[in-house]
Structure formats: C-alpha cells, structure tokens
Design a protein around this motif. Sequence first.
Motif, short mmCIF file in Angstrom:
data_model
loop_
_atom_site.label_atom_id
_atom_site.label_comp_id
_atom_site.label_asym_id
_atom_site.label_seq_id
_atom_site.Cartn_x
_atom_site.Cartn_y
_atom_site.Cartn_z
N MET A 17 -16.36 34.51 -26.72
CA MET A 17 -17.77 34.17 -26.84
C MET A 17 -18.32 33.56 -25.56
O MET A 17 -19.43 33.90 -25.12
N LEU A 52 -24.52 37.19 -35.49
CA LEU A 52 -23.34 36.98 -36.30
C LEU A 52 -23.49 37.68 -37.64
O LEU A 52 -24.42 37.41 -38.41
N SER A 99 -16.06 30.70 -36.51
CA SER A 99 -16.85 31.52 -35.59
C SER A 99 -18.27 30.99 -35.44
O SER A 99 -18.81 30.94 -34.33
N HIS A 130 -5.42 31.48 -38.01
CA HIS A 130 -6.60 30.70 -37.66
C HIS A 130 -6.43 29.95 -36.35
O HIS A 130 -7.41 29.71 -35.64
N TYR A 155 -20.95 39.52 -33.15
CA TYR A 155 -19.65 39.23 -33.77
C TYR A 155 -19.72 39.63 -35.24
O TYR A 155 -20.72 39.39 -35.92
N SER A 203 -12.22 31.58 -41.23
CA SER A 203 -12.64 32.32 -40.03
C SER A 203 -14.16 32.29 -39.84
O SER A 203 -14.64 32.17 -38.71
N TYR A 242 -21.73 38.68 -41.28
CA TYR A 242 -20.70 38.31 -42.25
C TYR A 242 -20.87 39.15 -43.51
O TYR A 242 -21.98 39.29 -44.03
N LEU A 291 -7.35 32.50 -33.78
CA LEU A 291 -8.81 32.60 -33.68
C LEU A 291 -9.39 31.39 -32.96
O LEU A 291 -10.32 31.52 -32.15
N ARG A 292 -8.85 30.21 -33.24
CA ARG A 292 -9.36 28.98 -32.62
C ARG A 292 -9.22 29.05 -31.10
O ARG A 292 -10.09 28.57 -30.36
N LEU A 335 -11.33 33.09 -29.91
CA LEU A 335 -12.77 33.31 -30.11
C LEU A 335 -13.64 32.59 -29.09
O LEU A 335 -14.59 33.18 -28.56
N ASP A 390 -17.56 39.45 -38.91
CA ASP A 390 -16.45 39.06 -39.79
C ASP A 390 -16.63 39.88 -41.06
O ASP A 390 -17.45 39.55 -41.91
#
Length: 379
Positions: free
Chosen positions: A32, A81, A64, A21, A43, A60, A83, A24-25, A28, A45
């Motif tokens: 973006m 987005l 995002s 994570h 994006y 996550s 998911y 990703l922090r 991402l 997930d």
Amino acid sequence: MSTGTSNDYWAKRNLPSTFKHELLRVYLPVFMARLSSVSEVAYIDGFAGAGRYEDGSPGSAEMSIKFASDLAKSRGRKFHLHYREKDADSFEKLTSVLAENTHPNLVIDARRGDISIDLGGILENHRSHPLLAFLDPCGFGVPYELLVKTMNRDAYNKPTELLLNFSHEAFRRSAGAKEGQAAAAATHKRITDAVGGDWWKSLFKEHKEGDDFGEVIAREFAKRLVSDTKASVCIIPVKRSPTTKTIYSLVHVTRSGAAAFRMYDAVSRAHEKWWMTFESMEEPEDNYALFEAPRQFDMNEHIKNTKPQLKENIIHLLHEGKPFEVSAVAPSILGSNLGSIPDKAIRQALVELEKEGIITIEYRKKKVEYWQIQQTMHS
C-alpha cells in the motif's frame, strides 16, 4: 476466511491464522505504501468474513482498512477498498468494523455477495490503478479464468498481485468423489473451474497411495498460472504439524521482483511469529506446526547458521560474470532458506562480502532488494 468456517473460527485466531495474518501485517503496508505514492490503489478482500475475531484480534478486513486509513491520514494517500462476504451474520459484523475506519480518501465498497460475480466490474473500474486481490475462501475459490483475467488486465502496465488460499484439504476431499454419485458431477465441475480445466483428473488417477494429492495439484496449478500470466508464483505451505499434510497453501502471484522479495521477507517474519505464539502456549492446539524447525526457534541463531550458505550462493551467482540486482536473483540467493529468513540476512551477507573485498555494492536505494551487486576486479 469466509463462508463455510465454523462459529469457533471467529472466537480467536488459531495458529495457521496467526501465520497468515502476520504475513498480511508485514506485507500489506509495503504494497500500500509503495504504490500509493504514485497512484490511487485498489484492494480486494474477496472473502472478508466478520472482519474481527471475538477476542478483539483484527481479521484481514480490519487490518487492511486500518493500514489504508493510516496512510490516508498521515500521507494523504487514496485507496479503493472492496470487501465481499456471503454470510449474513458475518457481513453485519464486517460492516460495523469497517465503519470505524472511514476517511475522505477511502472509497469503501462492502457488499454481501460473491466476489466471482463482482470481480469483472471491479477490474474494469480500476484499469488505471495498481491492485492487490486477497482471496481467502473456505474450500474452492474464484474460478481460474478470473484469476488469469485479473493478472492479465492491461498486462504489464499496472502492478497487479494476487494472494490466494489454495485449499489442499478441499481438493483431497473432493477429488475422490466417485463418478455416478449424486453430488460427484457438481463437485468435479467446481474443481475443474477452480484449476482451469479437467487436467487434474489424470493427475488424480496417476497419484500413488500415500502421495499428497493436494500438493501435486498445487504445484501443477502454480505452473499453469506462471504459463498463463507470465508472472512469478510463490507457494507458501501451511501445515498442522511437520509430519502431516499441508492444510492449504498461500499462493502469491506478481510480476514484480521487488514485491516477490518483500513477500519472502513477510513469510519469514510470519514464520518467526508463529513459533513465538506456539512456544507461549501451555497446551499447543492440535499440535499444530507449520515448518520443520526446532521447538525453541531462535531467528538470530538461524540467520547466523544460514549466512555462510547465502554468501556461497552469492559468490556462485557472480561466477556467471554479470552484475545483478538482488530482487532479480533472490530465490537463488536464498535457496532452501526461502521463506525462513528475513531480508536482513541477505543484507548482512552482502555487507560481509563487500568488507572481504569480494563484491562491490551500488546502493541505489536503502532497500536491499534494489542493491546492484558486481564482483570486484581483483577477486
């Protein structure tokens, strides 16, 4: 992390999740922000889970959507987005988390279901948009043919990236299922689908006792992705301790040298965050460790110790006689330090070499990955 995880998984982040994570922090927002400046961005997930840990830490999905929401509010950027989550309880929690971050510039597509089924439609709807797919399953993930299809959509026209969880443990556990066992055929088919063929069977027969079959298959998997997508692939191993086998690898796939450079930097920062968390624990959980580094890890000291090697690598590249952009040769500059030191280490090494009169830097942009390097005429 999605279906198949235990209830304890969502209680709080464990150390491998801390690493993932943090990566990703760091990464991402870069993806973006850069790409949304010129286009709407998609994006995915694909295994979104609950979106948030029970202790309040963002998963996550929450990370995002917050990054996208911040860019939508502050800069008017637009995002699509997507998911997906199979588990009913996790999906219910996920939808609640996502509902906290709505904005007119965010098109949110959250469904309970299988990303492997929906991926083709998502790709078709975003042929004109840059896209990043984060696929973090528990066990086997999206079939290989869909990974290749994703990377090869209108190849080279729209930036496309993958970040995959490639489970070494799943392959080690499942590859040994003996032919004739009731579940063996189905298990072997899942492996074959995941890696794009039954080539893994010969590797399994040939690997020696004591070898890490998970790492063997991951390396070959990466080679085949490179061949079939003409992209660069970075394998990021995650371990429980320096002496144990890899749990899983995070596999980053991109055609952009600048994106690969930013990922190397994100890995190094996640590395540092992991050690800070590890050292703050009174009793480290399961003695986890990701990299072979000293217990009291000091990034500044690490940069100081590795900088001479970076400078030597840069000088060696200059002996080839051609100017270069940093992002195009970053793996050669970093060498064995790839993923363990941040971008500022390269920046410092280059500035020192320029002050020493060895190189000339053309600062086309502020970001070091875009710097153009050439040897000075008298050096």
